[in-house]
Scaffold this motif. Sequence first.
Motif, mmCIF file in Angstrom:
data_model
loop_
_atom_site.group_PDB
_atom_site.id
_atom_site.type_symbol
_atom_site.label_atom_id
_atom_site.label_comp_id
_atom_site.label_asym_id
_atom_site.label_seq_id
_atom_site.Cartn_x
_atom_site.Cartn_y
_atom_site.Cartn_z
ATOM 1 N N HIS A 45 0.812 -1.220 0.000
ATOM 2 C CA HIS A 45 0.000 0.000 0.000
ATOM 3 C C HIS A 45 0.844 1.268 0.000
ATOM 4 C CE1 HIS A 45 -3.509 -2.489 0.653
ATOM 5 N NE2 HIS A 45 -2.911 -3.047 1.705
ATOM 6 N N ASN A 46 2.155 1.156 -0.140
ATOM 7 C CA ASN A 46 3.031 2.332 -0.088
ATOM 8 C C ASN A 46 3.015 3.047 -1.446
ATOM 9 O OD1 ASN A 46 5.137 4.194 0.318
ATOM 10 N ND2 ASN A 46 6.183 2.770 1.714
ATOM 11 N N ASP A 47 2.526 4.290 -1.443
ATOM 12 C CA ASP A 47 2.409 5.055 -2.686
ATOM 13 C C ASP A 47 3.399 6.224 -2.728
ATOM 14 O OD1 ASP A 47 1.354 6.578 -0.705
ATOM 15 O OD2 ASP A 47 -0.595 6.929 -1.656
ATOM 16 N N ALA A 48 4.430 6.174 -1.895
ATOM 17 C CA ALA A 48 5.416 7.255 -1.873
ATOM 18 C C ALA A 48 6.278 7.212 -3.128
ATOM 19 C CB ALA A 48 6.288 7.146 -0.626
ATOM 20 N N ASP A 49 6.897 8.339 -3.449
ATOM 21 C CA ASP A 49 7.774 8.390 -4.619
ATOM 22 C C ASP A 49 8.975 7.469 -4.441
ATOM 23 O OD1 ASP A 49 6.090 10.234 -5.773
ATOM 24 O OD2 ASP A 49 7.213 11.970 -4.990
ATOM 25 N N GLN A 50 9.495 7.432 -3.247
ATOM 26 C CA GLN A 50 10.602 6.527 -2.916
ATOM 27 C C GLN A 50 10.192 5.681 -1.707
ATOM 28 O OE1 GLN A 50 13.850 9.313 -2.333
ATOM 29 N NE2 GLN A 50 14.562 8.991 -4.454
ATOM 30 N N PRO A 51 9.390 4.643 -1.953
ATOM 31 C CA PRO A 51 8.835 3.852 -0.842
ATOM 32 C C PRO A 51 9.928 3.053 -0.115
ATOM 33 C CG PRO A 51 8.356 2.794 -2.931
ATOM 34 C CD PRO A 51 8.965 4.130 -3.268
ATOM 35 N N TYR A 52 9.753 2.953 1.190
ATOM 36 C CA TYR A 52 10.691 2.148 1.970
ATOM 37 C C TYR A 52 9.964 1.543 3.162
ATOM 38 C CZ TYR A 52 10.958 6.049 5.305
ATOM 39 O OH TYR A 52 10.648 7.025 6.212
ATOM 40 N N ALA A 53 10.585 0.518 3.724
ATOM 41 C CA ALA A 53 10.106 -0.117 4.963
ATOM 42 C C ALA A 53 11.325 -0.516 5.778
ATOM 43 C CB ALA A 53 9.237 -1.335 4.673
ATOM 44 N N ILE A 54 11.266 -0.278 7.077
ATOM 45 C CA ILE A 54 12.391 -0.559 7.972
ATOM 46 C C ILE A 54 11.922 -1.516 9.065
ATOM 47 C CG2 ILE A 54 14.093 0.419 9.541
ATOM 48 C CD1 ILE A 54 13.737 3.092 8.090
ATOM 49 N N VAL A 55 12.680 -2.561 9.251
ATOM 50 C CA VAL A 55 12.410 -3.517 10.336
ATOM 51 C C VAL A 55 13.499 -3.353 11.392
ATOM 52 C CG1 VAL A 55 12.090 -5.928 10.975
ATOM 53 C CG2 VAL A 55 11.390 -5.141 8.707
ATOM 54 N N SER A 56 13.098 -3.096 12.623
ATOM 55 C CA SER A 56 14.068 -2.911 13.707
ATOM 56 C C SER A 56 13.622 -3.694 14.934
ATOM 57 C CB SER A 56 14.203 -1.418 14.062
ATOM 58 O OG SER A 56 12.961 -0.893 14.496
ATOM 59 N N ASP A 83 7.195 2.546 7.873
ATOM 60 C CA ASP A 83 7.148 2.830 6.437
ATOM 61 C C ASP A 83 6.807 4.295 6.226
ATOM 62 O OD1 ASP A 83 4.232 3.287 6.220
ATOM 63 O OD2 ASP A 83 4.061 1.136 6.632
ATOM 64 N N ASN A 84 6.859 4.722 4.953
ATOM 65 C CA ASN A 84 6.483 6.086 4.604
ATOM 66 C C ASN A 84 5.255 6.088 3.694
ATOM 67 O OD1 ASN A 84 7.801 4.952 2.420
ATOM 68 N ND2 ASN A 84 8.788 6.866 1.765
ATOM 69 N N GLY A 85 4.393 5.090 3.932
ATOM 70 C CA GLY A 85 3.179 4.982 3.133
ATOM 71 C C GLY A 85 2.068 5.879 3.631
ATOM 72 N N PRO A 86 0.839 5.631 3.156
ATOM 73 C CA PRO A 86 -0.297 6.491 3.500
ATOM 74 C C PRO A 86 -0.829 6.283 4.916
ATOM 75 C CG PRO A 86 -1.035 4.679 2.141
ATOM 76 C CD PRO A 86 0.464 4.576 2.196
ATOM 77 N N GLY A 87 -0.325 5.289 5.606
ATOM 78 C CA GLY A 87 -0.808 5.017 6.956
ATOM 79 C C GLY A 87 -1.898 3.963 6.956
ATOM 80 N N VAL A 88 -2.195 3.441 8.133
ATOM 81 C CA VAL A 88 -3.249 2.435 8.270
ATOM 82 C C VAL A 88 -4.597 3.149 8.257
ATOM 83 C CG1 VAL A 88 -4.201 0.612 9.734
ATOM 84 C CG2 VAL A 88 -1.727 0.950 9.622
ATOM 85 N N PRO A 89 -5.500 2.788 7.342
ATOM 86 C CA PRO A 89 -6.799 3.458 7.275
ATOM 87 C C PRO A 89 -7.559 3.347 8.587
ATOM 88 C CG PRO A 89 -6.429 2.080 5.346
ATOM 89 C CD PRO A 89 -5.343 1.763 6.315
ATOM 90 N N ASP A 90 -8.376 4.358 8.857
ATOM 91 C CA ASP A 90 -9.140 4.368 10.106
ATOM 92 C C ASP A 90 -10.051 3.156 10.217
ATOM 93 O OD1 ASP A 90 -7.928 6.707 10.841
ATOM 94 O OD2 ASP A 90 -9.557 7.995 10.101
ATOM 95 N N HIS A 91 -10.624 2.728 9.084
ATOM 96 C CA HIS A 91 -11.552 1.606 9.177
ATOM 97 C C HIS A 91 -10.813 0.301 9.516
ATOM 98 C CE1 HIS A 91 -10.393 1.435 4.838
ATOM 99 N NE2 HIS A 91 -10.468 0.136 5.025
#
Length: 580
Positions: free
Chosen positions: A478-489, A504-512
């Motif tokens: 669901h990441n729609d950023a220009d330069q999408p990334y995900a970090i596991v720590s 991540d730098n995506g749109p976030g978890v939807p409220d629903h």
Amino acid sequence: MSAGEALGTVSAVTVGRVLLIGASVGLAAVGIRVSRRDTGPVGRPFLVLLGLLSTTALCLGVTAGAGTANKMIWLGTNLAIPAALLAVSCRYYGITFVDSRPRLAGVVAPLVAGGLGGGLIILGTTAQTSGTAAPVGALAGFPPLVYDVATRLTRFGRYYTASLVVVAVGIVAVNAGRYEHLDARLAVALAFGGGWPWLGNFVVPELGAAFGPDAAIGALAGGYVTSLAVAGLAIGPLGLFDSSPAAGNIGPNHALDSMDDTVIITNNEGTVLRLNAVACDRFETTPQASVGQKLSTVVGHSPSALSGETPVTIETADGARQFAVTRSAVTDNRDIDRGTVYVLRDVTKKQNREQRLEVLNRVLRHNLRNDATSIIGRAQLISDGDGGADSAEEIIDTTRDLVGVAESARDIDQMMAATQADKEVELDPIVQRVTETIGSSYPAVEVTTAVPADTTVAASKQVIETILRELLENAAEHNDADQPYAIVSAERTGNGSVTLAVSDNGPGVPDHERAVLDAGEDQLQHGSGLGLWAVHWGVTRLGGKLAISENTPRGTTVTVTLPTTSASESTPAVPEQAES
């Protein structure tokens, strides 16, 4: 005094001494008989009581109640006999308040103090001798303050033994009335056997002073001969070792501690009075630490919060658990409320299983209905010659979605069926394996890791892998950023638990989607899939906690906190709205 009168006096004393020695031998014989029988927990203290009675009778028979040795033996046995009587009473009726070493030490310490004080008076003064010098001259030089303290300790010892006799006889009397099937004569026999020597310690000197030594020796002889008869009756016709009612007193305690449910008893003010072994294990406490505390201090909830019909979530040693609470009023024989019994039954597994069935049923029904309708519509267009390649592509995509939902349902089922056999597993290999899979499936998303190589958790590999895969796949898909990334720590906290975070730098978890986890299955119609539910149930499976926070300027961090020990199944892990 004439020669005849002197002879009569000597004869009376002699007869008394012979009777005392005979009683001593008889009591010893009864003790030998007891030692050869399977007498259970009552036998040992009763044998000690018999030994003390026999020793005292023999000492009195040999010394006729005179001499320093007699005084010392008399002092020791008359301090010890009440304690032995208390032990017999407690063991016979199943009273356990002196079973622990600290309590036993508390019972014995005053006896030792009284013995030291009395011994110093006997050996260091002429108060209890007929001579003009102390039996032990070296002790006579102590300052008056020492003997003042010794006198007080001696007096205290006498009063203390009186209290022991009263308690022991009280236990006998109360339980004799409670268990009507027992022979009441046995209760009288027990009370007399240990109570008589203590009573004689006060009565006999007065008799001797008033009526002479023959009366004193006669009273002593009569008392110990009666003790012999009572002991014989107790182990014979009265059935001391055949009809112990101890189970009636121990049974409720054992039943309470053997229950699988958590049981806590409070008074009307909500103060804990008692809790069973399961409650101690659940809340990592002890009776000593909990009794006297408020219920809210022990379980984290007030009495009013434990009064509803719906299960209550409570933090325990195994993580958050769900309990069905049953409250019962404790009333006396006049129907006056004295407190409340709380029975907390762990329904976590049942609640989670029902929730999973409901969620899977609704998701599959919802997706099947919608996707099947879409497939039928697209297929109809193709059949009519209007759909073309676009409709075929839609059918393929929709079918893949359905297969994906089915595979997610299968993965969840396998995850929840996974055993907790793994003890300590390393996180880094699992993280590397999952990130490689997600990276190959979503090459446009940069996936990086920051997991110390030595980070371990007590959990199932399969459950951790499922949680991490769902979180990463959700972040990448669901990441729609220009330069999408995900970090596991991952990192270990101060209390030893481990936090596993996916940012991540995506749109976030939807409220629903959050509403699905916050509200449960009643809001399921708003959810679109099983991804976050899989995470939710996986964290639940491990007894951990789930937190969702917003990143700046955009994106989401989902943090999973895993406990230091593996939990079999916990209550739903409700996401906490952490600060970004």
